[in-house]
Scaffold this active site. Structure first.
Site, short mmCIF file in Angstrom:
data_model
loop_
_atom_site.label_atom_id
_atom_site.label_comp_id
_atom_site.label_asym_id
_atom_site.label_seq_id
_atom_site.Cartn_x
_atom_site.Cartn_y
_atom_site.Cartn_z
CG ASP A 16 -1.34 -7.12 6.21
OD1 ASP A 16 -2.38 -6.70 6.75
OD2 ASP A 16 -0.20 -6.81 6.62
CD GLU A 18 -3.47 -3.04 7.48
OE1 GLU A 18 -2.89 -2.95 8.58
OE2 GLU A 18 -3.26 -2.25 6.54
CG HIS A 36 -3.93 -6.13 12.64
ND1 HIS A 36 -4.82 -5.08 12.62
CD2 HIS A 36 -2.89 -5.75 11.82
CE1 HIS A 36 -4.33 -4.12 11.84
NE2 HIS A 36 -3.18 -4.52 11.33
CG HIS A 58 -0.70 -0.08 2.52
ND1 HIS A 58 0.25 0.69 3.09
CD2 HIS A 58 -1.19 -0.86 3.52
CE1 HIS A 58 0.35 0.41 4.37
NE2 HIS A 58 -0.50 -0.54 4.65
CG HIS A 92 -0.95 -0.44 12.79
ND1 HIS A 92 -1.10 0.08 11.53
CD2 HIS A 92 -1.06 -1.76 12.66
CE1 HIS A 92 -1.27 -0.92 10.67
NE2 HIS A 92 -1.23 -2.02 11.33
CE1 TYR A 127 5.37 -3.91 8.77
CE2 TYR A 127 5.13 -3.02 10.98
CZ TYR A 127 4.60 -3.69 9.89
OH TYR A 127 3.30 -4.11 9.91
CG ASP A 131 0.95 -5.18 11.45
OD1 ASP A 131 1.33 -6.14 10.77
OD2 ASP A 131 -0.09 -4.54 11.21
CG HIS A 137 4.39 -8.14 8.34
ND1 HIS A 137 3.81 -8.61 7.19
CD2 HIS A 137 3.53 -7.23 8.85
CE1 HIS A 137 2.65 -8.02 7.01
NE2 HIS A 137 2.44 -7.18 8.01
#
Ligand code: FEO
Length: 398
Positions: free
Chosen positions: A81, A79, A77, A23, A144, A191, A163, A222
């Site tokens: 991904d 999100e 989370h 992104h 986040h 990151y 994350d 990640h």
């Protein structure tokens, strides 16, 4: 290939070797989407992966257990991904309950529907026994996203940190001590700067809470798992969460016919005092990912643009909009640039620096067309001022 982290606890994620744009974040070294499987009396999957890789995740799980045996799918989370593959995974795990907090469930449903999901809502501090392992859920709002959560395995002192502490880094390795630590830390810093920097205050709160937990291993969503450098990455996050300044000056600029570039080079000359690191970035060629990373720990920055179409150059604007959103704190700096018949370019930059709460050490430094010797001297003096300020701020920060 799966990897066993602890007895009965496995990495079952996906390595995304070819992704270069996350992104808008430039991922030169690819990424991974980490998912973890805990095989106990009850079987739990911690997070999933991006939707295109859900089949791969199920194949990895199948190397260890039949996915149909999974009892819980924990979502730290929402999100995409990490949760994009959730719908497909839950279809393959018919008895599994989705374990997440209320905000996470709401977000997941807005993305994926999921009216037929079996849900086990959890709240901050709640525990869930799998047998010999106990999961403890820790809400980490805005570190986040609002629904972000850590899952901690009490008996193993193992933190699944979503994350936080992650890196966009594709590698055959799974642990920090198997790889080049300087690369791992550099990717962790990149990151943090690009994904987490905006949430420094919330990160500080999360770190304070985590300080109460014995942690031997941190497994983020990640990149590599921290087992040898746990203290180091936690300390790095302490420093980054307050943008702890180094004696470092970043000069970010763009130029049309070389005048603003000549000013930038003179500022670099002036700032290059003993003990000061000076980094020159050209907005048109140095990606915003690198700009944010370099500014994270810089004490000072100078931002330059010529006036184009009565304003700043668009690439400088893109960098500043991105940086303003990330909210680096505690910086000193100034704007500079050349102009022909309108002075607005550097003035616009200065206004944005003000909005970013940069401590402006002077008014915009301007040159009408090409800088003459006097203007270049002024640039060196201004650069020296930033170099001295950077030394002082770094010394004060300890
Ligand atoms: Fe890696 Fe916030 O998702």
């Amino acid at each position: 290939m799966t990897t066993e982290l602890r007895k009965g606890i496995y990495w079952v994620g996906h390595v995304d070797w070819s992704i270069r744009d996350f992104h808008g974040y430039l991922t030169d070294r690819g990424s991974t989407y980490n998912a973890y499987l805990i095989v106990d009396e009850k079987i739990a999957l911690i997070d999933t992966v991006k939707s295109p890789y859900a089949g791969h995740l199920l194949a990895m799980i199948s190397e260890i257990v039949d996915p149909a045996r999974i009892d819980y799918v924990v979502c730290n989370h929402a999100e995409p991904d990490h949760a994009g593959g959730l719908t497909e995974v839950l279809k393959a795990c018919p008895r599994a309950e989705l374990v997440c907090n209320a905000k996470c469930l709401d977000t997941l449903r807005r993305y994926q529907g999921g009216a037929d999901w079996k849900v086990k809502p959890v709240s901050d501090g709640q525990t869930l026994s799998l047998g010999r392992n106990t999961l403890k859920f820790i809400d980490t709002p805005m570190a986040h996203w609002p629904e972000s959560m850590f899952t901690y395995v009490v008996e193993e002192k193992l933190l699944f940190s979503m994350d936080v502490f992650g890196q966009h880094y594709a590698t055959v390795h799974r642990f920090d001590d198997q790889d080049d630590l300087s690369v791992v830390m550099a990717e962790a810093r990149t990151y943090y700067a690009n994904i987490i920097m905006l949430y420094g205050k919330q990160v500080t709160k999360v770190l304070d809470r985590a300080a109460g937990l014995p942690i031997e291993m941190i497994a983020p969503s990640h990149g590599l798992i921290w087992r040898n450098q746990v203290g180091e990455i936690v300390q790095a996050y302490r420093d980054w969460s307050v943008c702890k300044p180094k004696a470092k000056v970043v000069v970010l600029y763009d130029s049309m016919w070389g005048s603003t570039e000549a000013m930038a080079l003179a500022i670099v000359d002036g700032a290059a005092l003993p003990g000061v690191t000076v980094t020159l970035l050209k907005a048109r060629t140095d990606h915003i990912t690198l700009q944010a990373t370099e500014i994270l720990d810089a004490a000072c920055l100078a931002v330059g643009t010529p006036t184009l179409n009565m304003g700043m150059m668009p690439e400088v604007g893109a960098g500043l909009i991105y940086l303003k959103g990330l909210r680096p704190v505690g910086k000193s700096g100034f704007a500079f640039g050349s102009y022909g018949w309108g002075k607005n370019g550097a003035q616009e930059v200065s206004e944005i620096l003000k909005q970013m709460k940069v401590d402006l050490v002077r008014e915009p430094l301007l040159s009408n067309y090409a800088p003459d010797a006097a203007i270049l001297d002024e640039c060196r003096v201004a650069g020296r001022l930033l170099g001295e300020r950077a030394l002082a701020l770094a010394a004060a920060a300890g």
